[in-house]
Design a protein around this motif. Structure first.
Motif, PDB file in Angstrom:
ATOM      1  N   UNK A  70       0.825  -1.209   0.000  1.00 27.37           N
ATOM      2  CA  UNK A  70       0.000   0.000   0.000  1.00 27.37           C
ATOM      3  C   UNK A  70       0.860   1.260   0.000  1.00 27.37           C
ATOM      4  N   UNK A  71       1.833   1.330   0.911  1.00 32.54           N
ATOM      5  CA  UNK A  71       2.655   2.529   0.993  1.00 32.54           C
ATOM      6  C   UNK A  71       3.536   2.694  -0.247  1.00 32.54           C
ATOM      7  N   UNK A  72       3.879   1.588  -0.911  1.00 28.33           N
ATOM      8  CA  UNK A  72       4.610   1.711  -2.166  1.00 28.33           C
ATOM      9  C   UNK A  72       3.720   2.308  -3.247  1.00 28.33           C
ATOM     10  N   UNK A  73       2.511   1.750  -3.404  1.00 28.47           N
ATOM     11  CA  UNK A  73       1.612   2.212  -4.454  1.00 28.47           C
ATOM     12  C   UNK A  73       1.190   3.656  -4.247  1.00 28.47           C
ATOM     13  N   UNK A  74       1.053   4.073  -2.986  1.00 30.73           N
ATOM     14  CA  UNK A  74       0.700   5.464  -2.692  1.00 30.73           C
ATOM     15  C   UNK A  74       1.690   6.418  -3.339  1.00 30.73           C
ATOM     16  N   UNK A  75       2.981   6.079  -3.251  1.00 31.36           N
ATOM     17  CA  UNK A  75       4.003   6.976  -3.773  1.00 31.36           C
ATOM     18  C   UNK A  75       4.334   6.714  -5.244  1.00 31.36           C
ATOM     19  N   UNK A  76       4.253   5.454  -5.682  1.00 33.40           N
ATOM     20  CA  UNK A  76       4.491   5.160  -7.099  1.00 33.40           C
ATOM     21  C   UNK A  76       3.438   5.847  -7.968  1.00 33.40           C
ATOM     22  N   UNK A  77       2.237   6.016  -7.416  1.00 35.18           N
ATOM     23  CA  UNK A  77       1.183   6.729  -8.147  1.00 35.18           C
ATOM     24  C   UNK A  77       1.570   8.166  -8.445  1.00 35.18           C
ATOM     25  N   UNK A  78       2.633   8.656  -7.806  1.00 32.65           N
ATOM     26  CA  UNK A  78       3.101  10.012  -8.075  1.00 32.65           C
ATOM     27  C   UNK A  78       3.663  10.155  -9.485  1.00 32.65           C
ATOM     28  N   UNK A  79       4.109   9.057 -10.097  1.00 34.64           N
ATOM     29  CA  UNK A  79       4.633   9.143 -11.474  1.00 34.64           C
ATOM     30  C   UNK A  79       3.516   9.507 -12.451  1.00 34.64           C
ATOM     31  N   UNK A  80       2.406   8.750 -12.495  1.00 36.29           N
ATOM     32  CA  UNK A  80       1.311   9.211 -13.368  1.00 36.29           C
ATOM     33  C   UNK A  80       0.738  10.548 -12.909  1.00 36.29           C
ATOM     34  N   UNK A  81       0.771  10.811 -11.599  1.00 37.25           N
ATOM     35  CA  UNK A  81       0.290  12.100 -11.114  1.00 37.25           C
ATOM     36  C   UNK A  81       1.121  13.251 -11.644  1.00 37.25           C
ATOM     37  N   UNK A  82       2.448  13.090 -11.648  1.00 34.95           N
ATOM     38  CA  UNK A  82       3.332  14.110 -12.197  1.00 34.95           C
ATOM     39  C   UNK A  82       3.195  14.217 -13.703  1.00 34.95           C
ATOM     40  N   UNK A  83       3.032  13.076 -14.378  1.00 31.23           N
ATOM     41  CA  UNK A  83       2.879  13.071 -15.836  1.00 31.23           C
ATOM     42  C   UNK A  83       1.602  13.788 -16.259  1.00 31.23           C
ATOM     43  N   UNK A  84       0.509  13.529 -15.549  1.00 31.60           N
ATOM     44  CA  UNK A  84      -0.762  14.200 -15.856  1.00 31.60           C
ATOM     45  C   UNK A  84      -0.620  15.718 -15.688  1.00 31.60           C
ATOM     46  N   UNK A  85       0.100  16.126 -14.626  1.00 29.40           N
ATOM     47  CA  UNK A  85       0.300  17.559 -14.391  1.00 29.40           C
ATOM     48  C   UNK A  85       1.127  18.189 -15.505  1.00 29.40           C
ATOM     49  N   UNK A  86       2.209  17.524 -15.911  1.00 31.45           N
ATOM     50  CA  UNK A  86       3.093  18.094 -16.929  1.00 31.45           C
ATOM     51  C   UNK A  86       2.457  18.115 -18.319  1.00 31.45           C
ATOM     52  N   UNK A  87       1.654  17.113 -18.635  1.00 33.12           N
ATOM     53  CA  UNK A  87       1.153  16.962 -19.994  1.00 33.12           C
ATOM     54  C   UNK A  87      -0.261  17.503 -20.208  1.00 33.12           C
ATOM     55  N   UNK A  88      -1.075  17.556 -19.145  1.00 31.45           N
ATOM     56  CA  UNK A  88      -2.488  17.862 -19.360  1.00 31.45           C
ATOM     57  C   UNK A  88      -3.062  18.975 -18.465  1.00 31.45           C
ATOM     58  N   UNK A  89      -2.879  18.865 -17.151  1.00 31.84           N
ATOM     59  CA  UNK A  89      -3.627  19.734 -16.249  1.00 31.84           C
ATOM     60  C   UNK A  89      -2.811  20.828 -15.586  1.00 31.84           C
ATOM     61  N   UNK A  90      -1.516  20.623 -15.441  1.00 33.28           N
ATOM     62  CA  UNK A  90      -0.740  21.529 -14.600  1.00 33.28           C
ATOM     63  C   UNK A  90      -0.789  21.061 -13.162  1.00 33.28           C
ATOM     64  N   UNK A  91       0.142  21.556 -12.357  1.00 30.62           N
ATOM     65  CA  UNK A  91       0.254  21.083 -10.968  1.00 30.62           C
ATOM     66  C   UNK A  91      -0.950  21.474 -10.128  1.00 30.62           C
ATOM     67  N   UNK A  92      -1.424  22.712 -10.302  1.00 31.93           N
ATOM     68  CA  UNK A  92      -2.487  23.225  -9.443  1.00 31.93           C
ATOM     69  C   UNK A  92      -3.788  22.425  -9.604  1.00 31.93           C
ATOM     70  N   UNK A  93      -4.179  22.170 -10.839  1.00 26.52           N
ATOM     71  CA  UNK A  93      -5.424  21.434 -11.072  1.00 26.52           C
ATOM     72  C   UNK A  93      -5.286  19.967 -10.671  1.00 26.52           C
TER      73      UNK A  93
END
Length: 611
Positions: A70-93
């Motif tokens: 669980x604690x691994x997946x919580x943080x590994x999910x940051x990769x798609x989270x960062x990718x979505x911010x950089x490519x689509x929504x921006x950090x704030x959204x």
């Protein structure tokens, strides 16, 4: 006059951008929810499913296994989270979206159903993945390149994280202990709702920070940076960041024993008695507040020390601080080795609380030298076009460290030996003591009674001596010396580890005069315990146990190797420090006290053309 003309996003509070404090309180309440839930997660899973406030009834080994994933997946999910911010929504959204998912996840987790438990964890994983890397990147975006305040800004932000963790570990731990697990999960969820409200309210202080670089609000410089290829300097800096992520994995692999191994160890092997009329002993989950409490106390002290150290002209690069922090954190496990020795010095013994206090103190000092610095380090070196995804990779490395921590903790817990009770309740009663316990009446009222646990389908423990004799394993009552073998039969079959029990006892030269010991845990089958009509019949009980001496050896060995590996790794990093610093191309060589320029909005990250 000039000061009154400043826009909200240009204002400063205590020498830092006002937006820092919006992010501070948002993250504080988000971490309140996360650490509050995390503090009781393993304990909830390992609590008997037949208790008055039932848990999942898992073994300690299985509970740590899920905790690690669980604690691994919580943080590994940051990769798609960062990718979505950089490519689509921006950090704030993306932070806004992550906060919404977290509110849903914590709300669902408060529902006392098995489906809700796993569904809630899934939403929390997705929510943290969206929020965590991007809100940290936004902190860096508040400062211009070369601003010496950046590190101290991250330290302030880090204190906010730990105020939330400190409050959560105490309040959520106590609420779960007094009122029930799901009330604890619910309180953690309330914290997340508050954090989301703070972030929505504070948008005016974050204008120009965390915007989508492909969107209309991005500056011309940001749009150009998003399109151009990386330079040689930027590539070298990315290499350094990737190497620093290895440090992150090692550090958190050792540090994150807090929520798993150390949490269970505190619960089982530490004397937590305080003897208050309303609280006989401190709940194990409350000790999770020590780390956060120490950070609140020492956070600014450590941050100020490093500023003074740098101004004195001494080595103060981020990599140096991370190496020193890893060494200090590793030394904290020396105190856990002492605790293990004290607990195992007498049969069924326990260690004093101060060992835990000392271990967490060293872990915290190491964390303060490593974690906020590494966050700041990323915002200094990461190319603008990959700012969020690099932060996502950092948190993914943190997640791998958490998984490593779970694997280490899992290995520290021996697999239980199991058996089945083969006698009637009347034959068991002479070995059971009456005890005060809480039960639910037919009207769902909780009352305290004094009775044999078996009469209420509760688990009970018999302390035993264990030794081999004539090729068989013998169990005798620790107090009376009566033979316990007629009470139960050990599990047999291809999947059984019963043969290993005799092997372990024989290899260690255990005898009747020098026996091993075990807490024999007798517990009724979870499904059968739900049948109220057969309550107290004494049937369908199983027994499980580990050898106390072997378990203590395993824990001591784990603490020792954690010490050796982390300290050695820290010194190895210091050995290659100069070579790694060259690859940063002086990113930290010209830091000065830069004040906010009202003519400049937005932010810069690792601009190679200025070096």
């Amino acid at each position: 006059m000039a000061a009154t003309a400043l826009q909200p996003n240009q204002k400063e509070v205590f020498g830092h951008p006002a937006g820092l404090y919006v992010l501070f309180f948002t993250e504080m309440w988000e971490r309140f929810s996360y650490y509050g839930m995390r503090g009781i997660l393993v304990l909830y899973m390992a609590t008997s499913a037949t208790a008055i406030d039932p848990g999942l009834g898992w073994s300690s080994k299985d509970a740590i296994w899920l905790y690690g994933w669980y604690t691994m997946l919580v943080y590994v999910a940051s990769i798609p989270g960062g990718w979505i911010a950089d490519k689509f929504l921006g950090q704030k959204k993306t932070v806004m979206l992550g906060g919404l998912l977290l509110c849903i996840g914590h709300g669902v987790l408060a529902v006392p159903q098995d489906w809700a438990f796993f569904t809630g964890l899934l939403f929390i994983i997705l929510g943290v993945g969206g929020l965590k890397p991007n809100i940290s990147t936004m902190v860096g975006g508040l400062y211009k390149e070369g601003d010496i305040r950046r590190d101290s800004g991250f330290t302030i932000f880090y204190i906010g994280i730990n105020i939330g963790a400190f409050l959560a570990s105490i309040t959520v731990g106590l609420v779960a202990y007094i009122y029930g697990w799901h009330y604890g999960f619910g309180l953690a969820g309330i914290g997340m709702f508050v954090g989301q409200a703070v972030f929505i309210w504070g948008q005016k202080y974050l204008k120009g920070v965390g915007e989508f670089t492909g969107g209309s609000e991005a500056t011309e410089e940001e749009r150009l940076a998003a399109k151009r290829p990386l330079t040689k300097i930027e590539k070298d800096r990315v290499v350094v960041l990737l190497i620093s992520f290895l440090i992150v994995i090692v550090f958190w692999g050792a540090f994150e024993q807090a929520g798993g191994l150390m949490n269970l160890y505190t619960d089982a092997k530490v004397d937590r008695t305080i003897g208050l009329s309303w609280l006989e002993e401190i709940p194990a989950a409350v000790f999770q507040s020590l780390n956060a409490g120490y950070i609140i106390i020492f956070g600014t002290v450590i941050g100020s020390f490093w500023v003074w150290w740098k101004k004195s002209g001494k080595e103060s690069s981020s990599l140096f601080k991370m190496a020193v922090g890893t060494i200090i954190m590793g030394l904290g496990y020396v105190f856990m080795m002492f605790a293990s020795q004290e607990a195992s010095a007498e049969t069924f013994g326990k260690a004093a609380m101060f060992w835990i206090f000392l271990a967490y103190l060293f872990h915290t000092i190491g964390e303060l030298c490593t974690s906020p610095v590494s966050l700041s380090f990323i915002t200094k070196l990461a190319p603008l076009k990959y700012a969020s995804i690099m932060m996502g990779v950092y948190f993914a490395a943190t997640g791998l460290g958490n998984k490593l921590a779970g694997s280490i903790g899992e290995m520290s817990q021996l697999e239980s030996f199991k058996g089945e009770v083969v006698v009637s309740k009347q034959e068991l009663l002479p070995y059971i003591e009456k005890d005060s316990m809480e039960i639910k009446t037919l009207k769902n009222e909780i009352v305290t009674i004094y009775d044999y646990p078996i009469n209420e389908d509760k688990k009970f423990i018999i302390k035993a001596k264990v030794f081999p004799e004539n090729g068989e394993v013998v169990f005798t009552d620790y107090q009376s010396g009566e033979n316990l073998n007629p009470l139960f039969e050990m599990s047999q079959g291809a999947d059984s580890n019963t043969p290993k029990l005799l092997e372990d006892l024989t290899e260690n030269n255990v005898t009747s005069s020098n026996p091993y010991h075990a807490r024999l845990v007798f517990e009724k089958d979870k499904d059968k315990a739900q049948n109220i009509e057969n309550k107290g019949d004494g049937k369908d009980y199983g027994v499980s146990f580990v050898l106390e001496e072997k378990q203590s050896e395993q824990e001591y060995s784990t603490f020792m190797w954690l010490t050796i590996f982390t300290v050695s790794f820290g010194f190895l990093l210091l050995l290659f420090l100069k070579k790694l610093k060259k690859l940063t191309h002086g990113a930290e060589d010209h830091e000065v006290d830069v004040k906010y320029d009202k003519e400049t909005e937005g932010f810069e990250l690792a601009d190679p053309d200025n070096n």
